[in-house]
Scaffold this motif. Structure first.
Motif, PDB file in Angstrom:
ATOM      1  N   ILE A  33      45.938 -26.061 -10.208  1.00 53.94           N
ATOM      2  CA  ILE A  33      45.234 -26.435  -8.985  1.00 53.94           C
ATOM      3  C   ILE A  33      44.284 -27.593  -9.247  1.00 53.94           C
ATOM      4  CG2 ILE A  33      43.570 -25.645  -7.272  1.00 53.94           C
ATOM      5  CD1 ILE A  33      44.854 -22.930  -7.440  1.00 53.94           C
ATOM      6  N   ASP A  34      44.386 -28.586  -8.394  1.00 54.90           N
ATOM      7  CA  ASP A  34      43.455 -29.713  -8.385  1.00 54.90           C
ATOM      8  C   ASP A  34      42.727 -29.644  -7.046  1.00 54.90           C
ATOM      9  OD1 ASP A  34      42.087 -32.091  -8.400  1.00 54.90           O
ATOM     10  OD2 ASP A  34      43.822 -33.336  -8.913  1.00 54.90           O
ATOM     11  N   GLU A  35      41.436 -29.324  -7.100  1.00 57.01           N
ATOM     12  CA  GLU A  35      40.647 -29.134  -5.877  1.00 57.01           C
ATOM     13  C   GLU A  35      40.664 -30.372  -4.977  1.00 57.01           C
ATOM     14  OE1 GLU A  35      39.256 -26.378  -4.732  1.00 57.01           O
ATOM     15  OE2 GLU A  35      39.916 -25.240  -6.466  1.00 57.01           O
ATOM     16  N   GLN A  36      40.677 -31.522  -5.581  1.00 53.31           N
ATOM     17  CA  GLN A  36      40.662 -32.754  -4.800  1.00 53.31           C
ATOM     18  C   GLN A  36      41.954 -32.907  -3.999  1.00 53.31           C
ATOM     19  OE1 GLN A  36      40.036 -36.215  -7.236  1.00 53.31           O
ATOM     20  NE2 GLN A  36      38.881 -37.246  -5.636  1.00 53.31           N
ATOM     21  N   LEU A  37      43.093 -32.561  -4.629  1.00 52.37           N
ATOM     22  CA  LEU A  37      44.368 -32.675  -3.919  1.00 52.37           C
ATOM     23  C   LEU A  37      44.513 -31.608  -2.841  1.00 52.37           C
ATOM     24  CD1 LEU A  37      46.863 -33.490  -6.823  1.00 52.37           C
ATOM     25  CD2 LEU A  37      45.966 -35.035  -5.084  1.00 52.37           C
ATOM     26  N   THR A  38      44.082 -30.396  -3.143  1.00 49.61           N
ATOM     27  CA  THR A  38      44.218 -29.330  -2.142  1.00 49.61           C
ATOM     28  C   THR A  38      43.313 -29.573  -0.934  1.00 49.61           C
ATOM     29  OG1 THR A  38      42.622 -27.960  -3.328  1.00 49.61           O
ATOM     30  CG2 THR A  38      44.943 -27.559  -3.778  1.00 49.61           C
ATOM     31  N   SER A  39      42.161 -30.168  -1.157  1.00 51.14           N
ATOM     32  CA  SER A  39      41.285 -30.455  -0.014  1.00 51.14           C
ATOM     33  C   SER A  39      41.788 -31.653   0.791  1.00 51.14           C
ATOM     34  CB  SER A  39      39.852 -30.699  -0.492  1.00 51.14           C
ATOM     35  OG  SER A  39      39.807 -31.832  -1.327  1.00 51.14           O
ATOM     36  N   ALA A  40      42.721 -32.431   0.229  1.00 50.03           N
ATOM     37  CA  ALA A  40      43.263 -33.587   0.951  1.00 50.03           C
ATOM     38  C   ALA A  40      44.266 -33.186   2.025  1.00 50.03           C
ATOM     39  CB  ALA A  40      43.922 -34.559  -0.033  1.00 50.03           C
ATOM     40  N   VAL A  41      44.819 -31.969   1.942  1.00 50.37           N
ATOM     41  CA  VAL A  41      45.781 -31.499   2.943  1.00 50.37           C
ATOM     42  C   VAL A  41      45.002 -31.110   4.193  1.00 50.37           C
ATOM     43  CG1 VAL A  41      47.518 -29.743   3.484  1.00 50.37           C
ATOM     44  CG2 VAL A  41      47.377 -30.691   1.181  1.00 50.37           C
ATOM     45  N   GLN A  42      45.339 -31.752   5.322  1.00 46.88           N
ATOM     46  CA  GLN A  42      44.582 -31.547   6.550  1.00 46.88           C
ATOM     47  C   GLN A  42      45.464 -30.971   7.651  1.00 46.88           C
ATOM     48  OE1 GLN A  42      42.839 -35.287   7.565  1.00 46.88           O
ATOM     49  NE2 GLN A  42      41.510 -35.324   5.767  1.00 46.88           N
ATOM     50  N   VAL A  43      44.889 -30.039   8.392  1.00 48.85           N
ATOM     51  CA  VAL A  43      45.580 -29.396   9.503  1.00 48.85           C
ATOM     52  C   VAL A  43      45.816 -30.417  10.612  1.00 48.85           C
ATOM     53  CG1 VAL A  43      45.419 -27.609  11.266  1.00 48.85           C
ATOM     54  CG2 VAL A  43      44.565 -27.169   8.959  1.00 48.85           C
ATOM     55  N   GLY A  44      47.043 -30.466  11.126  1.00 51.89           N
ATOM     56  CA  GLY A  44      47.387 -31.356  12.223  1.00 51.89           C
ATOM     57  C   GLY A  44      47.690 -32.779  11.794  1.00 51.89           C
ATOM     58  N   VAL A  45      47.374 -33.152  10.572  1.00 50.30           N
ATOM     59  CA  VAL A  45      47.609 -34.511  10.095  1.00 50.30           C
ATOM     60  C   VAL A  45      48.833 -34.546   9.182  1.00 50.30           C
ATOM     61  CG1 VAL A  45      46.654 -36.424   8.746  1.00 50.30           C
ATOM     62  CG2 VAL A  45      45.166 -35.086  10.256  1.00 50.30           C
ATOM     63  N   ASP A  46      48.900 -33.621   8.237  1.00 50.89           N
ATOM     64  CA  ASP A  46      49.984 -33.605   7.255  1.00 50.89           C
ATOM     65  C   ASP A  46      51.187 -32.826   7.762  1.00 50.89           C
ATOM     66  OD1 ASP A  46      48.903 -35.077   4.996  1.00 50.89           O
ATOM     67  OD2 ASP A  46      47.435 -33.456   4.839  1.00 50.89           O
ATOM     68  N   ASN A  47      52.340 -33.123   7.148  1.00 47.87           N
ATOM     69  CA  ASN A  47      53.567 -32.391   7.445  1.00 47.87           C
ATOM     70  C   ASN A  47      54.185 -31.935   6.123  1.00 47.87           C
ATOM     71  OD1 ASN A  47      54.753 -34.678   6.356  1.00 47.87           O
ATOM     72  ND2 ASN A  47      55.287 -35.537   8.342  1.00 47.87           N
ATOM     73  N   LYS A  48      55.373 -31.322   6.169  1.00 46.60           N
ATOM     74  CA  LYS A  48      55.997 -30.782   4.966  1.00 46.60           C
ATOM     75  C   LYS A  48      56.214 -31.855   3.894  1.00 46.60           C
ATOM     76  CE  LYS A  48      58.352 -26.760   6.839  1.00 46.60           C
ATOM     77  NZ  LYS A  48      59.615 -26.027   6.982  1.00 46.60           N
ATOM     78  N   GLN A  49      56.656 -33.033   4.314  1.00 54.12           N
ATOM     79  CA  GLN A  49      56.926 -34.090   3.342  1.00 54.12           C
ATOM     80  C   GLN A  49      55.632 -34.567   2.672  1.00 54.12           C
ATOM     81  OE1 GLN A  49      58.180 -34.196   6.554  1.00 54.12           O
ATOM     82  NE2 GLN A  49      60.248 -33.533   5.979  1.00 54.12           N
ATOM     83  N   SER A  50      54.572 -34.752   3.439  1.00 59.62           N
ATOM     84  CA  SER A  50      53.322 -35.230   2.840  1.00 59.62           C
ATOM     85  C   SER A  50      52.672 -34.163   1.956  1.00 59.62           C
ATOM     86  CB  SER A  50      52.350 -35.697   3.926  1.00 59.62           C
ATOM     87  OG  SER A  50      51.944 -34.624   4.740  1.00 59.62           O
ATOM     88  N   VAL A  51      52.813 -32.880   2.339  1.00 59.04           N
ATOM     89  CA  VAL A  51      52.277 -31.806   1.497  1.00 59.04           C
ATOM     90  C   VAL A  51      53.045 -31.747   0.186  1.00 59.04           C
ATOM     91  CG1 VAL A  51      51.998 -29.300   1.298  1.00 59.04           C
ATOM     92  CG2 VAL A  51      51.359 -30.462   3.409  1.00 59.04           C
ATOM     93  N   GLU A  52      54.360 -31.909   0.257  1.00 63.05           N
ATOM     94  CA  GLU A  52      55.158 -31.876  -0.969  1.00 63.05           C
ATOM     95  C   GLU A  52      54.818 -33.065  -1.874  1.00 63.05           C
ATOM     96  OE1 GLU A  52      59.730 -31.161  -2.444  1.00 63.05           O
ATOM     97  OE2 GLU A  52      59.318 -31.400  -0.317  1.00 63.05           O
ATOM     98  N   LYS A  53      54.535 -34.219  -1.285  1.00 63.29           N
ATOM     99  CA  LYS A  53      54.128 -35.380  -2.092  1.00 63.29           C
ATOM    100  C   LYS A  53      52.748 -35.165  -2.709  1.00 63.29           C
ATOM    101  CE  LYS A  53      56.835 -38.894   0.263  1.00 63.29           C
ATOM    102  NZ  LYS A  53      56.816 -40.072   1.138  1.00 63.29           N
ATOM    103  N   THR A  54      51.864 -34.502  -1.981  1.00 59.44           N
ATOM    104  CA  THR A  54      50.498 -34.298  -2.462  1.00 59.44           C
ATOM    105  C   THR A  54      50.409 -33.157  -3.470  1.00 59.44           C
ATOM    106  OG1 THR A  54      49.647 -35.053  -0.339  1.00 59.44           O
ATOM    107  CG2 THR A  54      48.106 -33.884  -1.755  1.00 59.44           C
ATOM    108  N   LEU A  55      50.965 -31.997  -3.127  1.00 57.12           N
ATOM    109  CA  LEU A  55      50.821 -30.798  -3.961  1.00 57.12           C
ATOM    110  C   LEU A  55      52.046 -30.485  -4.815  1.00 57.12           C
ATOM    111  CD1 LEU A  55      49.100 -28.384  -1.404  1.00 57.12           C
ATOM    112  CD2 LEU A  55      48.031 -29.858  -3.114  1.00 57.12           C
ATOM    113  N   GLY A  56      53.176 -31.090  -4.503  1.00 55.50           N
ATOM    114  CA  GLY A  56      54.410 -30.767  -5.214  1.00 55.50           C
ATOM    115  C   GLY A  56      55.141 -29.632  -4.520  1.00 55.50           C
ATOM    116  N   GLU A  57      56.227 -29.197  -5.144  1.00 55.25           N
ATOM    117  CA  GLU A  57      56.987 -28.080  -4.570  1.00 55.25           C
ATOM    118  C   GLU A  57      56.172 -26.804  -4.664  1.00 55.25           C
ATOM    119  OE1 GLU A  57      60.909 -27.572  -6.079  1.00 55.25           O
ATOM    120  OE2 GLU A  57      61.393 -29.690  -5.883  1.00 55.25           O
ATOM    121  N   PRO A  58      56.287 -25.918  -3.664  1.00 59.10           N
ATOM    122  CA  PRO A  58      55.510 -24.676  -3.709  1.00 59.10           C
ATOM    123  C   PRO A  58      56.042 -23.724  -4.773  1.00 59.10           C
ATOM    124  CG  PRO A  58      56.988 -24.673  -1.824  1.00 59.10           C
ATOM    125  CD  PRO A  58      57.092 -26.026  -2.448  1.00 59.10           C
TER     126      PRO A  58
END
Length: 154
Positions: A33-58
């Protein structure tokens, strides 16, 4: 003299073996876990592709709903040959709406881990309880009815 040397060697070997048993093994499993990356995911702004680019595969997706993504990080500690004990766990749950946009991001810790204790290596069941010999000789003397399994020719 030989006996004293042998006793000294045996004592050293025993001390090394006991020291090995006292070692504690720490281990990390799962997502880093990288706190900076997890806090970058925003409700209503990000989608599946951007979350996967930011956090990687779940770590895994929801069993009943593929719109639930889970990122699991777990730290354990084991003493000698005992079962590992969870010292820290973080689960990041990203939920998507039907269109694929982030609906919510939740983070939980190890307080939600359930402790399940089996009862005496037996599963309690409802109904009759038969002993060994009752199970073994239960069918002796029973009359087979037509149409029941085991009756030949009908």
């Amino acid at each position: 003299m030989k006996s004293a040397v042998f006793n000294g060697v045996a004592a050293c070997v025993g001390a090394v073996m006991l020291a090995g048993c006292g070692l504690s093994v720490r281990e990390h499993r799962g997502y880093v876990i990288d706190e900076q990356l997890t806090s970058a995911v925003q409700v209503g702004v990000d989608n599946k592709q951007s979350v996967e680019k930011t956090l990687g595969e779940p770590s895994f997706t929801g069993t009943f709903d593929q719109n639930d993504w889970y990122y699991v990080a777990r730290d354990t500690r084991a003493f000698a040959f005992r079962n590992p004990r969870v010292t820290d766990q973080t689960v990041i749950h990203v939920r998507f709406d039907p269109t694929g946009n982030v609906a919510s991001v939740e983070q939980t810790d190890e307080s939600l881990i359930a402790a399940i204790n089996p009862s005496n290596d037996k599963t309690p069941t409802l109904g009759r309880s038969h002993g060994f010999f009752q199970e073994l000789f239960n069918n002796i003397g029973t009359i087979r009815q037509p149409g029941l399994p085991g009756r030949q020719g009908q």
